[in-house]
Design an enzyme around this catalytic site. Structure first.
Site, mmCIF file in Angstrom:
data_model
loop_
_atom_site.group_PDB
_atom_site.id
_atom_site.type_symbol
_atom_site.label_atom_id
_atom_site.label_comp_id
_atom_site.label_asym_id
_atom_site.label_seq_id
_atom_site.Cartn_x
_atom_site.Cartn_y
_atom_site.Cartn_z
ATOM 1 N N TYR A 142 -7.304 14.019 19.712
ATOM 2 C CA TYR A 142 -7.702 14.103 18.303
ATOM 3 C C TYR A 142 -7.690 12.717 17.697
ATOM 4 O O TYR A 142 -6.746 11.940 17.923
ATOM 5 C CB TYR A 142 -6.732 15.009 17.541
ATOM 6 C CG TYR A 142 -7.029 15.148 16.063
ATOM 7 C CD1 TYR A 142 -8.159 15.847 15.624
ATOM 8 C CD2 TYR A 142 -6.191 14.586 15.108
ATOM 9 C CE1 TYR A 142 -8.430 15.973 14.269
ATOM 10 C CE2 TYR A 142 -6.458 14.721 13.746
ATOM 11 C CZ TYR A 142 -7.586 15.421 13.332
ATOM 12 O OH TYR A 142 -7.846 15.557 11.991
ATOM 13 N N ASP A 236 -6.047 4.610 20.145
ATOM 14 C CA ASP A 236 -5.689 5.297 18.918
ATOM 15 C C ASP A 236 -4.176 5.515 18.957
ATOM 16 O O ASP A 236 -3.688 6.454 19.583
ATOM 17 C CB ASP A 236 -6.446 6.620 18.821
ATOM 18 C CG ASP A 236 -6.073 7.396 17.562
ATOM 19 O OD1 ASP A 236 -5.115 7.008 16.877
ATOM 20 O OD2 ASP A 236 -6.743 8.414 17.284
ATOM 21 N N LYS A 264 -0.021 7.052 10.141
ATOM 22 C CA LYS A 264 1.295 7.677 10.140
ATOM 23 C C LYS A 264 2.449 6.689 9.850
ATOM 24 O O LYS A 264 2.660 6.372 8.693
ATOM 25 C CB LYS A 264 1.481 8.487 11.423
ATOM 26 C CG LYS A 264 0.372 9.568 11.509
ATOM 27 C CD LYS A 264 0.602 10.696 12.476
ATOM 28 C CE LYS A 264 -0.404 11.817 12.209
ATOM 29 N NZ LYS A 264 -1.514 11.928 13.119
HETATM 30 C C1 LIG Z 1 -3.059 12.092 12.836
HETATM 31 C C2 LIG Z 1 -4.003 11.414 13.779
HETATM 32 C C3 LIG Z 1 -5.225 10.866 13.344
HETATM 33 C C4 LIG Z 1 -5.758 11.089 11.960
HETATM 34 O O1 LIG Z 1 -4.978 10.501 10.981
HETATM 35 P P1 LIG Z 1 -5.099 11.053 9.479
HETATM 36 O O2 LIG Z 1 -4.221 10.141 8.703
HETATM 37 O O3 LIG Z 1 -4.641 12.469 9.521
HETATM 38 O O4 LIG Z 1 -6.534 10.942 9.078
HETATM 39 C C5 LIG Z 1 -5.969 10.136 14.234
HETATM 40 N N1 LIG Z 1 -5.554 9.963 15.508
HETATM 41 C C6 LIG Z 1 -4.408 10.475 15.962
HETATM 42 C C7 LIG Z 1 -3.988 10.210 17.361
HETATM 43 C C8 LIG Z 1 -3.606 11.234 15.116
HETATM 44 O O5 LIG Z 1 -2.487 11.787 15.591
#
Ligand SMILES: *Cc1c(COP(=O)(O)O)cnc(C)c1O
Length: 428
Positions: A142, A236, A264
């Site tokens: 994701y 990511d 985060k």
């Molecule tokens: C949470 C998450 C996102 C998205 O971040 P948001 O602040 O919710 O838009 C992207 N990549 C990873 C791996 C995530 O866990």
């Protein structure tokens, strides 16, 4: 009707599904979501005054726990000074310098307001830099909800029968998807499309479809194929960054990505994301280069000061080592406590996060390996744990988070509750 039922009914009348982010609606576990009024340390307090031990931790940002004193002080001070200028200020500079001085592959950084914006912008840079259109992502990873990335994604989309979103049109046509843990498939994708792939985007620690740590050989194959084909490597690290360690997974794997996405943890629980990477690539971003990317509230001073307070506090108290130790110890105790059950439960852990699922044997590396009965088991387990005062993220596919506020005594209490909940759910 509980106070939670009542609030949820009202919420559904004014918001889709009653929520502002899908997993919060308890769709995977059933029942009305709990409405929380306060958080402190490892505890969330419901609007009904009931306390629970929190293993969701806002889905990852809160490495120090809820309402940490240092972060609170920094946020209060920022508010006292006025909370948004839309102009240059020294606070984002301080956070940028802190990160750039500690993360060697983040040569320059641009702040945005979410992880979604970070990955979306990193892709734009990669396409501009390479003049190529295709992106390769992995099944079950994701990366936020940008159109191009809503293909076979995890998080709130995990377990859905249609594994992508309506409404993205042909925005995802240039997105290639490969399975995790499959070097042959990777080589086949590159053999067919290598010269048109702008970037490979991956969660170096896949943590949005359960926790699916990958083999070294898979990481090495990605690195090799990127460099031989000219595709950029984008990590990511929105979950793993500043959680598994100060250098994230890139440091643990000793792989230097071209671009890295954060979110985060870097905002200390405020809406902050960032993309960073090679000096030349970041030089493509406006106003220095032709890649447009902007934000009215980007680098918001409250988030910048809170984020820096969180990161410096972690550094000052050797927090990453402590968090890693605590997670490892807790996971070991969980395994011991859960061993006597009839149906075997596996506890997967990495520094600062863990995932409990049904099944045993080989460690899971792909979403397809998750046992079919796991979702039903989790539904029972989740509610049994909640009844005993422990709140897990309300989905079998979301990982659990530890913070430095999860002290030994908190974890002792949690362990007893989890043992009881697992024993109850074991009858299923
Ligand atoms: C949470 C998450 C996102 C998205 O971040 P948001 O602040 O919710 O838009 C992207 N990549 C990873 C791996 C995530 O866990």
């Amino acid at each position: 009707m509980t106070v939670h039922d009542e609030l949820f009914a009202r919420s559904r009348a004014v918001s889709p599904g009653g929520v502002h982010s899908p997993v919060r609606a308890f769709g995977h576990v059933g029942g009305s979501p709990v409405y929380f009024a306060r958080g402190a340390g490892a505890t969330l307090t419901g609007v009904d005054g009931r306390d629970v031990i929190d293993f969701c931790m806002s889905f990852g940002p809160l490495v120090l726990g809820h309402a940490d004193a240092d972060v609170t002080a920094a946020a209060h001070a920022a508010i006292d000074d006025g909370w948004s200028f839309g102009a240059c200020e020294p606070y984002s500079l301080a956070l940028a310098e802190w990160i750039v001085s500690r993360v060697p592959w983040a040569e320059r950084i641009r702040f945005v307001s979410s992880g979604t914006e970070a990955t979306m912008s990193a892709l734009r840079v990669a396409r501009a830099a390479t003049g190529r259109l295709r992106i390769l992502k992995f099944d079950g990873c994701y990366h936020g909800h940008a159109d191009a990335l809503l293909v076979q994604a995890g998080s709130g989309l995990a377990g859905a029968s249609a594994a992508s979103s309506a409404g993205v049109g042909d925005a995802a046509h240039s997105t290639l998807v490969a399975p995790l843990d499959d070097v042959d498939a990777l080589e086949a994708v590159f053999a067919a499309h290598g010269s048109s792939i702008a970037a490979v985007l991956l969660e170096p620690l896949p943590a949005n479809y359960g926790l699916l740590p990958q083999r070294r050989a898979w990481h090495d194959a990605i690195t090799r194929l990127c460099s031989s084909s000219g595709a950029l490597l984008i990590f990511d690290e929105v979950i793993s960054g500043f959680r598994v360690g100060p250098g994230g997974m890139a440091e643990r794997l000793e792989i230097r990505p071209d671009l890295v996405c954060f979110g985060k943890v870097i905002g200390g629980g405020f809406p902050v994301g960032a993309y960073a990477g090679r000096r030349d690539l970041m030089g493509l971003v406006a106003p220095e280069g032709p890649v447009y990317q902007a934000g009215t509230l980007s680098a918001n001073p409250v988030g910048m000061r809170a984020g820096l307070a969180a990161l410096t506090s972690m550094e000052r108290q050797d927090g990453w080592r402590e968090l890693a130790d605590r997670t490892q110890t807790f996971a070991g105790r969980l395994r011991e406590a859960l061993a006597p059950l009839t149906h075997t439960l596996a506890v997967v852990d990495e520094p600062g996060l863990f995932w409990i699922h049904r099944g045993a044997g080989e460690p899971l590396r792909t979403p397809g390996g998750i046992p079919a009965d796991n979702a039903a088991w989790f539904r029972a387990f989740f509610h049994a744990a909640l009844d005993r005062g422990v709140y897990f993220p309300p989905s079998p596919y979301e990982v659990s988070f530890l913070s430095l506020a999860h002290t030994e005594s908190v974890l002792d209490r949690a362990l007893d509750a989890i043992r009881g909940a697992a024993t109850e759910a074991d009858r299923l």
